[in-house]
Every structure is written in C-alpha cells, then in structure tokens.
Design an enzyme around this catalytic site. Structure first.
Site, PDB file in Angstrom:
ATOM      1  N   GLU A 178     -16.982 -13.429 -22.998  1.00 35.64           N
ATOM      2  CA  GLU A 178     -18.028 -13.722 -23.996  1.00 35.64           C
ATOM      3  C   GLU A 178     -18.750 -12.460 -24.470  1.00 35.64           C
ATOM      4  OE1 GLU A 178     -19.114 -18.316 -23.000  1.00 35.64           O
ATOM      5  OE2 GLU A 178     -20.520 -16.831 -22.293  1.00 35.64           O
ATOM      6  N   GLU A 372     -12.759 -21.944 -22.088  1.00 35.34           N
ATOM      7  CA  GLU A 372     -13.892 -22.632 -21.461  1.00 35.34           C
ATOM      8  C   GLU A 372     -14.318 -23.789 -22.336  1.00 35.34           C
ATOM      9  OE1 GLU A 372     -17.419 -20.541 -20.227  1.00 35.34           O
ATOM     10  OE2 GLU A 372     -16.272 -18.761 -19.677  1.00 35.34           O
TER      11      GLU A 372
HETATM   12  C1  BGP Z   1     -20.318 -19.385 -20.183  1.00 34.19           C
HETATM   13  C2  BGP Z   1     -19.889 -18.434 -19.099  1.00 34.19           C
HETATM   14  C3  BGP Z   1     -19.451 -19.071 -17.838  1.00 34.19           C
HETATM   15  C4  BGP Z   1     -20.038 -20.415 -17.537  1.00 34.19           C
HETATM   16  C5  BGP Z   1     -20.350 -21.275 -18.724  1.00 34.19           C
HETATM   17  C6  BGP Z   1     -21.233 -22.450 -18.439  1.00 34.19           C
HETATM   18  O1  BGP Z   1     -21.307 -18.780 -20.948  1.00 34.19           O
HETATM   19  O2  BGP Z   1     -18.822 -17.626 -19.542  1.00 34.19           O
HETATM   20  O3  BGP Z   1     -19.517 -18.114 -16.830  1.00 34.19           O
HETATM   21  O4  BGP Z   1     -20.905 -20.441 -16.505  1.00 34.19           O
HETATM   22  O5  BGP Z   1     -20.904 -20.573 -19.788  1.00 34.19           O
HETATM   23  O6  BGP Z   1     -22.565 -22.037 -18.365  1.00 34.19           O
HETATM   24  P1  BGP Z   1     -23.537 -22.477 -17.216  1.00 34.19           P
HETATM   25  O7  BGP Z   1     -22.901 -22.024 -15.953  1.00 34.19           O
HETATM   26  O8  BGP Z   1     -24.816 -21.780 -17.492  1.00 34.19           O
HETATM   27  O9  BGP Z   1     -23.654 -23.954 -17.302  1.00 34.19           O
END
Ligand code: BGP
Length: 473
Positions: A178, A372
């Site tokens: 990201e 993701e």
């Molecule tokens: C993205 C990241 C991840 C992941 C996901 C969900 O921004 O790349 O590492 O964690 O979001 O976010 P969160 O864990 O805050 O729910």
C-alpha cells in the site's frame, strides 16, 4: 469472460501482524513493535513524535498468532481450503535487525526458506511483499526513515539478499505494501515523523520518491536474477466518488483519485505524471532527484498491478460538507447514504470493486491482482468450537460477484487473496478482536487464549468457492 482456469485463489497475511516472536531468532525491532493498540494507535501511525511512549502495557502484535511457530499447521489448513497462492511478507528486521547491518541474519533467512518449502509441499505459490509496514526501527531512530536517501541503499541490500536467496523459490513479489498509505499514515508507511517538519508534504513526497526508486532497483535486481519473476506494485485502492454532480465536486474527486494513482502512474508507466509537477509546485515541494533516478524509474516498471480493496470513498469540494469526513482504513470519506458500514465504520461497496478494477485496468492495461479484501468483524466462538460467520460469507460473496463481473467486463485478473485468511492483529487498531479469518485463533486483546485454531463456517464456504473456481458462491 469466465475466470482463467489457473486463477490464483488464496489468502494474505503480513509478518508483523501474524508471526509474533518479535525478538526471536535474532530479529531486531520493527517500527510496528513500539505502536500501541486501541484508540491511541491512529495518532501514533501518523505522528509518533507527539504521542509515542515506551510502554503501552500489553502489545498484541508481540506474540500475535505465533505464525512463527505454527506455520506448518496453518499452511496445512490453507492447503485444505485449496489455496493456490499465499500472500505473506518478509519481516525486514528479521533479515537485517538494524536495517544497516553489513550481513543478513541467517536465522531469519532460514525461517522463510522453511515457510516457502512448506508451501511448495502443498503446491501453494508464495506471493511475497518485501516491505509491509515493517521498516526496522533503527532506520527511523538513526536516519529519520524514508525521507533519508540512505534508506534506498539499505532496501537495495535487503532486496538483493532476498532475490539471491529466494529468486528460484518465489515467483510473485510486491515491493511495498500500500505505497500510497505513506501520505496518510506516514510513520507506518515511511517511518517518518512529520510532526516537526517545516513542510510535511516535502518529507512525504521525498520519502515517496525514495520508495519509488527503491522499488525500481528491486525490480531491476529481480529481472537480472530470474526472468520468470513477476514484480507488482501495491495500491490501497478504492475509487473516490464525488458527492454531487457539481463540477467542483467532480474535480475534487479527480484530484483525490490522482493522489492514489500518482504512485502507480510512476511504477507502471515509468515517469512522473505531468500533474505531479504542478502538485509539487502548489505544495512548495522541491524533490531531490539524483542523477540516474529517472532512468531507473523508466527502465524498471512493474509487471502487474496489485491492490487492496475495502471500500470506495466520497469527497466534496465544499469545506463545510467536508467537516463530516470520517476515517476508514486511514482514508477519510463522507458517509455515502447508499452504503452500509462494518462495525469499524468501513463502508461496504461491492460494486465499487468492479468500478475500481475497471478504472485501474483502463488506466494501466496491465494484469491486476486483488491481494487484500475482506471483512473485519467481532467473531464469537461457540461452545461447540464453531464460528457462524454468515456476515463474512455474505460480504465476500457480494465482492466476488462483482470481481467476476469486472473480469467479464474485460479486466485481466490473475488472482484474489482475501485479507487475514487466518485471524491476526489489526494493522489499524493493533487489536486481535478485529477478525478477518476463515480460521479462528483463540487469543484475545489481552493475550489470553490457547492459540488453538478453529475452522469457521466460512472455511468450508471458501473451499467450495476455490474448488468450483468461483462458480459456487
Ligand atoms: C491494509 C493493510 C493490512 C491490513 C488491512 C486491514 O491497509 O495492508 O496490513 O491490516 O488493511 O486493516 P486493519 O487491520 O486495520 O483492519
């Protein structure tokens, strides 16, 4: 057009959110290791200088779900679901504990050899992120993070070690997770503290330049190592919609979209887009570019575009309206009256995935990879050891329908890895209780629990999705 026969179904995790063992096997401290969980975390992700303390009590990420020791059991479960690919990251401070060490840490390298071998045993392809919010803490303390050019050299040394060692074991690589997040949560994304900066934008975009150059260097090394390797960039995506058809709102949305595409424009096309130079002028930024940098960017573009998708966003040009902006995965957005939201306020927009895929593909015409997507929710383990997560199945089903529709629109898509395929610590809140997995892990925010793994209802559902190549949703 249906999904390709060799569509890469799987799941995704990141080292700092799953491995635990934060000081085992010679690992150094990562910047994530000092971040608190809960409500204090968001400020720290942005500006640690103002908020960071040395002791926040219990840190769920220090032990996390102990993937470091449980990886064999976990990979076996992934194989049972039929995973074709598994996205993971390498912990940079496990390989270079201080970031600037001359020699890598053999224990760390050996660990990932074992993980890759275990995956291959089941015919699962690894997809590896080189830097997933995991810059060694010492590189922040000693050098001030990515705004310092030296970070490019340290990253190059790290990437060279990885490609030398794993260049024949790992085909799919992502250079930075990201990458656009560094504009929103700069400490997390670029290990920089902008609270004392004269011009925070200067530091953010200088760090961005360094990460972009580092990404090109890694791509160059990868291609010299093994021509089969496929390198991708990674964008926190989500189309920005305009609040009303007023042209000024449409223009505000266009600018907000450019803010995310800026990174991918460089990584995919190989040069800074013309609007970037105007933006730098407007923000008073003087980018320091070294001789040879622009050639590196030009000659080493990515093979594919990967992205995370959780939500679309909504913006207005009107400052009064924008007072109602709210957080969601580090991006601020207006509340879209047509959408519902998760328990954590992330707006749910399956059709937005189709829109985003089409926009990204139209812009770059390179294969896409969704690395993701998923629903963070509070799950409950029943006495009979089950989690009835129908809400997760519904969320994923709706997104997969739109993903398949986008492929039908003509978008080339290599694969889909759902986020947090096994419960892990949240990046945004640092908590265990925000769960994404098909596999429940018995561990809570305070560190209680047995670490035992349980299959949720979504486990069998996802297995059937994969077995039918997306036909049984
Ligand atoms: C993205 C990241 C991840 C992941 C996901 C969900 O921004 O790349 O590492 O964690 O979001 O976010 P969160 O864990 O805050 O729910």
């Amino acid at each position: 057009m249906p999904l390709r026969g060799d569509f890469l179904w799987g799941g995704a995790i990141a080292a700092n959110q799953a491995e635990g063992a934060y000081q085992s096997g010679g690992k150094g401290m990562s910047l994530v290791d000092i971040l608190p969980s809960g409500i204090e975390r968001r400020n720290a992700l942005e500006n640690p200088g103002r908020t960071i303390k040395t002791d926040y009590g219990y840190y769920p990420s220090h032990e996390s779900i102990n993937f470091y020791e449980n990886y064999k059991e976990d990979i076996k479960l992934f194989a049972e679901m039929g995973f074709k690919i598994f996205r993971m990251s390498i912990s940079w401070p496990r390989i270079f504990p201080n970031g600037d060490d001359e020699k890598p840490n053999e224990a760390g390298l050996g660990f990932y050899d074992d993980v890759f071998d275990e995956l291959h045993k089941y015919g699962i392809e690894p997809l590896v992120t080189i830097n997933h919010f995991d810059t060694p803490l010492a590189l922040f303390e000693k050098y001030g993070g990515w705004k310092n050019r030296k970070l490019v050299d340290f990253y190059e040394r790290y990437a060279r070690v990885l490609f030398d060692r794993y260049g024949n074991k790992v085909k799919y690589w992502l250079t930075h997770n990201e990458i656009n997040m560094l504009l929103h949560i700069p400490f997390f994304g670029a290990a920089i503290d902008v609270s004392e900066s004269e011009n925070p934008d200067q530091d953010k975009y200088q760090s961005a330049h360094h990460q972009l150059v580092a990404s090109s260097i890694a791509t160059k090394i990868a291609n010299e190592t093994n021509t089969d390797i496929q390198i991708g960039c990674m964008l926190a995506a989500g189309e920005v919609y305009y609040n009303t058809p007023a042209p000024k709102d449409v223009y505000a949305a266009l600018k907000a979209n450019r803010e995310q595409y800026f990174f991918i424009d460089v990584q995919s096309r190989g040069y800074y887009p013309s609007y970037a130079w105007k933006l730098f002028d407007d923000l008073g930024i003087e980018l320091k570019i070294k001789d040879g940098d622009l050639e590196l960017l030009k000659e080493n573009t990515v093979d594919f575009i990967s992205f995370s998708y959780y939500s679309s966003r909504l913006v207005s040009a009107d400052p009064e309206v924008n007072r109602q902006l709210q957080g969601g995965n580090a991006f601020d957005s207006l509340r879209n009256p047509y959408l519902e939201a998760s328990d954590w306020g992330w707006q749910i927009d399956p059709l937005g995935l189709r829109i985003t895929m089409n926009q990204v593909y139209d812009r770059y015409q390179k294969p896409l990879f969704i690395v993701e997507n998923g629903l963070g929710a509070k799950d409950e383990l029943t006495e009979d050891g089950k989690v009835y997560d129908d809400y997760r199945i519904d969320y994923m089903k709706e997104h997969l329908v739109e993903m398949i529709n986008a492929v039908d629109d003509g978008v080339e898509l290599w694969g889909y890895t759902s986020w947090g395929c096994i419960d892990l610590v949240s990046a945004g809140t640092g908590e265990m209780k925000k769960r994404y997995g098909f596999i429940y892990v018995d561990r809570d925010n305070e560190g209680n629990g047995t670490d035992r793994r349980y299959k949720k209802k979504s486990f069998d559902w996802y297995r059937s999705v994969i077995n039918s190549n997306g036909k049984n949703l």
